[in-house]
Design a protein around this motif. Structure first.
Motif, mmCIF file in Angstrom:
data_model
loop_
_atom_site.group_PDB
_atom_site.id
_atom_site.type_symbol
_atom_site.label_atom_id
_atom_site.label_comp_id
_atom_site.label_asym_id
_atom_site.label_seq_id
_atom_site.Cartn_x
_atom_site.Cartn_y
_atom_site.Cartn_z
ATOM 1 N N ARG A 1 43.989 35.260 49.063
ATOM 2 C CA ARG A 1 45.128 34.749 49.832
ATOM 3 C C ARG A 1 44.919 33.258 50.074
ATOM 4 N NH1 ARG A 1 43.306 39.544 51.560
ATOM 5 N NH2 ARG A 1 44.721 41.307 51.208
ATOM 6 N N THR A 2 45.920 32.461 49.735
ATOM 7 C CA THR A 2 45.832 31.010 49.889
ATOM 8 C C THR A 2 47.032 30.499 50.685
ATOM 9 O OG1 THR A 2 47.122 30.200 48.003
ATOM 10 C CG2 THR A 2 44.909 31.016 47.528
ATOM 11 N N ASN A 3 46.971 29.240 51.063
ATOM 12 C CA ASN A 3 48.081 28.632 51.789
ATOM 13 C C ASN A 3 49.230 28.246 50.880
ATOM 14 O OD1 ASN A 3 46.646 26.559 50.518
ATOM 15 N ND2 ASN A 3 47.205 25.052 52.077
ATOM 16 N N MET A 4 49.032 28.309 49.561
ATOM 17 C CA MET A 4 50.057 27.882 48.618
ATOM 18 C C MET A 4 50.645 29.043 47.824
ATOM 19 S SD MET A 4 50.558 24.648 48.908
ATOM 20 C CE MET A 4 49.793 23.212 49.662
ATOM 21 N N LEU A 5 49.801 29.834 47.186
ATOM 22 C CA LEU A 5 50.272 30.923 46.336
ATOM 23 C C LEU A 5 50.319 32.264 47.057
ATOM 24 C CD1 LEU A 5 48.514 30.125 42.944
ATOM 25 C CD2 LEU A 5 50.755 29.425 43.759
ATOM 26 N N LYS A 6 50.121 32.240 48.353
ATOM 27 C CA LYS A 6 50.102 33.469 49.153
ATOM 28 C C LYS A 6 49.018 34.406 48.610
ATOM 29 C CE LYS A 6 53.359 31.874 51.717
ATOM 30 N NZ LYS A 6 53.030 31.369 53.059
ATOM 31 N N GLU A 7 49.397 35.554 48.037
ATOM 32 C CA GLU A 7 48.392 36.523 47.590
ATOM 33 C C GLU A 7 48.488 36.756 46.087
ATOM 34 O OE1 GLU A 7 47.618 40.133 49.994
ATOM 35 O OE2 GLU A 7 48.079 41.255 48.157
ATOM 36 N N PHE A 8 47.346 36.759 45.418
ATOM 37 C CA PHE A 8 47.309 37.135 44.006
ATOM 38 C C PHE A 8 46.013 37.890 43.737
ATOM 39 C CE2 PHE A 8 45.356 32.955 44.187
ATOM 40 C CZ PHE A 8 44.264 33.059 43.355
ATOM 41 N N GLN A 9 45.965 38.568 42.603
ATOM 42 C CA GLN A 9 44.848 39.463 42.299
ATOM 43 C C GLN A 9 44.345 39.232 40.879
ATOM 44 O OE1 GLN A 9 45.768 43.579 43.029
ATOM 45 N NE2 GLN A 9 43.673 44.286 42.689
ATOM 46 N N ILE A 10 43.024 39.168 40.741
ATOM 47 C CA ILE A 10 42.360 39.096 39.445
ATOM 48 C C ILE A 10 41.728 40.461 39.187
ATOM 49 C CG2 ILE A 10 40.596 37.926 38.064
ATOM 50 C CD1 ILE A 10 40.748 35.630 40.138
ATOM 51 N N ILE A 11 41.967 41.035 38.020
ATOM 52 C CA ILE A 11 41.393 42.330 37.664
ATOM 53 C C ILE A 11 40.675 42.203 36.329
ATOM 54 C CG2 ILE A 11 41.845 44.757 37.148
ATOM 55 C CD1 ILE A 11 44.393 44.537 38.840
ATOM 56 N N GLU A 12 39.463 42.713 36.275
ATOM 57 C CA GLU A 12 38.713 42.767 35.019
ATOM 58 C C GLU A 12 38.403 44.232 34.732
ATOM 59 O OE1 GLU A 12 35.093 40.371 32.867
ATOM 60 O OE2 GLU A 12 34.801 40.957 34.949
ATOM 61 N N HIS A 13 39.013 44.756 33.681
ATOM 62 C CA HIS A 13 38.872 46.176 33.365
ATOM 63 C C HIS A 13 37.615 46.428 32.525
ATOM 64 C CE1 HIS A 13 42.614 47.664 35.029
ATOM 65 N NE2 HIS A 13 43.270 46.661 34.461
ATOM 66 N N ASP A 14 36.751 47.288 33.032
ATOM 67 C CA ASP A 14 35.582 47.799 32.307
ATOM 68 C C ASP A 14 34.809 46.713 31.557
ATOM 69 O OD1 ASP A 14 36.131 50.422 33.116
ATOM 70 O OD2 ASP A 14 37.597 50.656 31.502
ATOM 71 N N PRO A 15 34.324 45.704 32.269
ATOM 72 C CA PRO A 15 33.543 44.656 31.586
ATOM 73 C C PRO A 15 32.195 45.186 31.127
ATOM 74 C CG PRO A 15 33.367 44.398 33.952
ATOM 75 C CD PRO A 15 34.361 45.498 33.728
ATOM 76 N N GLY A 16 31.606 44.480 30.194
ATOM 77 C CA GLY A 16 30.266 44.801 29.722
ATOM 78 C C GLY A 16 29.419 43.542 29.709
ATOM 79 N N LEU A 17 28.274 43.631 29.091
ATOM 80 C CA LEU A 17 27.396 42.469 28.999
ATOM 81 C C LEU A 17 28.062 41.327 28.235
ATOM 82 C CD1 LEU A 17 24.010 44.242 28.203
ATOM 83 C CD2 LEU A 17 24.611 43.062 30.330
ATOM 84 N N ARG A 18 28.921 41.674 27.290
ATOM 85 C CA ARG A 18 29.582 40.639 26.495
ATOM 86 C C ARG A 18 30.402 39.694 27.377
ATOM 87 N NH1 ARG A 18 30.496 39.361 21.106
ATOM 88 N NH2 ARG A 18 28.331 40.059 21.104
ATOM 89 N N GLN A 19 30.991 40.241 28.438
ATOM 90 C CA GLN A 19 31.830 39.404 29.285
ATOM 91 C C GLN A 19 31.001 38.387 30.074
ATOM 92 O OE1 GLN A 19 32.719 42.845 28.725
ATOM 93 N NE2 GLN A 19 33.993 41.711 27.269
#
Length: 344
Positions: A307-325
Motif C-alpha cells: 500500500r502506497t500513497n500514490m498507487l494505493k494497493e497492488f500485489q506481486i505474486i510469484e507462482h511456484d518459484p525454484g532455484l532458477r528464479q
C-alpha cells in the motif's frame, strides 16, 4: 566488456547461477556485449580455487554435485576469503553464502572487502543487507560501484527494482506478504492431509529447505525479509531479534484442518507498517478467509501486497518459484551493473 566474477558460496543458489551463466553466455555477449567469467569460487566445504582465464563451470558443477573438492578446477587459494576478495583482480563479487542471524558474519566481511576495494557487489544473502544496509549503500556510493540485492526477497521477482526505480516518488505505507516458500509449502501439505514431517521433506526435495530447516520453520527467514523490506523501502531501522516472530513449527495440524473446515487457510504473514515516524514489522501465523489477498497463495508460491500513497494497493505474486528464479535475480543484477545501473 569482460567482467571477472568471484563467487562466494557454491551451494544450491550458487550452482544454479553457474548453470544459468553457462546457458546464457552466448545471449549475454550478443544482446548485452557482456563477457562474464567466474575467475574464483570460494567455499567452506569444497575448497576455494581461482583461474584467471575463467573456471570450467561444467567441471566445477560435477565436482560440487558429487560432494568433492574443487581443487582440480584451478589453483588453490591459500588466503582467507576476505583477503582474497580485497586483493583479487576481479571486478564483481557475487555473495551467496548461507544466511546467518547476526550483525557480525563472514558475508558482511566479504561485502565490505569488495566495496572498499572498488568491486561491485551482487548478493542474495539477506544478512548483510538487513543489518548494515545504510553503511553498505553509502560505501558503494563513495566508491562509485554497484550494490544490488534483488534476490534477497521473493527470488527473482522485481521487488527492489520496482520500488526504487519504477516507483520513485511513491511512499510505501505498509506491506503484508507470504515470503517464505518452505513454510507456505509445509502449511499447504498439512492442509492436504500430509504430516508436518512430510511437508518438510517435500521442501527439502525441491531445494527450498536446508538439511536443518529451522531458520524457515521458526520464522527467522520471513522475519529477516520483513525487516529487509521495512529498512530498505520504508526507511526503517529494524533488527530481526526485536521483531515479533511466529514460526509454523508451533502450529498444530489440527488447527490447520479446522481452519480449512471453516473455509479459511492458515498462512504465515510478514507485515511492515508505519506508526507515525516509526516503522514496525511482525511475522505471525493466522487463518485468513477467501476475501484476503493472500488466501490463494499456496505451495511454494509467494506474494507481497503493498500500500502506497500514490498507487494505493497492488500485489506481486510469484507462482511456484525454484532455484532458477533466485539465480535469475543475480543474473539480472549482473546485467544492470554492466549497463551502469549500480543500485536498485
Amino acid at each position: 566488456m569482460r567482467h571477472r566474477i568471484v563467487l562466494a558460496g557454491f551451494g544450491n543458489v550458487g550452482r544454479e547461477f553457474a548453470r544459468l551463466l553457462l546457458e546464457q553466455r552466448t545471449e549475454l555477449t550478443r544482446e548485452y556485449g557482456l563477457d562474464a567469467s567466474i575467475v574464483a569460487i570460494l567455499t567452506a566445504r569444497h575448497g576455494s580455487v581461482e583461474n584467471a582465464r575463467g573456471i570450467d563451470l561444467r567441471k566445477a558443477l560435477r565436482l560440487a554435485d558429487a560432494g568433492v573438492s574443487l581443487e582440480s578446477c584451478g589453483r588453490g587459494i591459500p588466503k582467507r576469503s576476505v583477503d582474497y576478495i580485497r586483493d583479487g583482480r576481479a571486478d564483481i563479487l557475487i555473495e551467496v553464502t548461507p544466511l546467518r542471524i547476526s550483525p557480525r558474519q563472514i558475508a558482511l566481511d566479504h561485502v565490505r572487502a569488495a566495496l572498499r576495494s572498488g568491486k561491485h557487489v551482487i548478493t542474495a544473502n539477506k544478512g548483510p543487507v538487513v543489518y548494515h544496509y545504510r553503511e553498505l549503500r553509502e560505501l558503494a556510493r563513495r566508491r562509485h560501484v554497484g550494490f544490488r540485492y534483488e534476490g534477497t526477497v521473493m527470488d527473482g521477482a522485481p521487488v527492489f527494482s520496482l520500488f526504487q526505480e519504477a516507483l520513485r516518488g511513491a511512499r510505501v505505507d505498509s506491506f503484508e506478504g507470504i515470503l517464505n516458500s518452505t513454510s507456505n509449502l509445509v502449511l499447504s501439505e498439512i492442509e492436504a492431509g500430509r504430516t508436518y514431517e512430510e511437508g518438510v521433506a517435500a521442501a527439502q526435495r525441491l531445494g527450498f529447505a536446508e538439511s536443518d530447516p529451522s531458520l524457515d520453520l521458526e520464522g527467522w527467514d520471513a522475519t529477516m525479509k520483513a525487516c529487509l523490506l521495512a529498512n530498505v523501502v520504508m526507511g526503517g531501522r529494524l533488527r530481526p531479534e526485536g521483531v515479533p516472530r511466529q514460526g509454523i513449527a508451533s502450529v498444530g495440524a489440527e488447527s490447520i484442518r479446522d481452519a480449512k473446515s471453516a473455509g479459511k487457510r492458515v498462512k504465515q504473514i510478514a507485515r511492515g507498517w508505519r506508526e507515525g515516524r516509526t516503522v514496525r514489522a511482525s511475522v505471525s501465523v493466522e487463518a485468513v478467509g477467501p476475501d484476503h489477498p493472500l488466501f490463494s497463495i499456496n505451495g511454494t508460491s509467494s506474494s507481497l501486497v503493498v500500500r502506497t500513497n500514490m498507487l494505493k494497493e497492488f500485489q506481486i505474486i510469484e507462482h511456484d518459484p525454484g532455484l532458477r528464479q533466485t539465480a535469475f535475480a543475480l543474473y539480472a543484477d549482473l546485467i544492470a551493473i554492466h549497463e551502469g545501473r549500480l543500485s536498485p
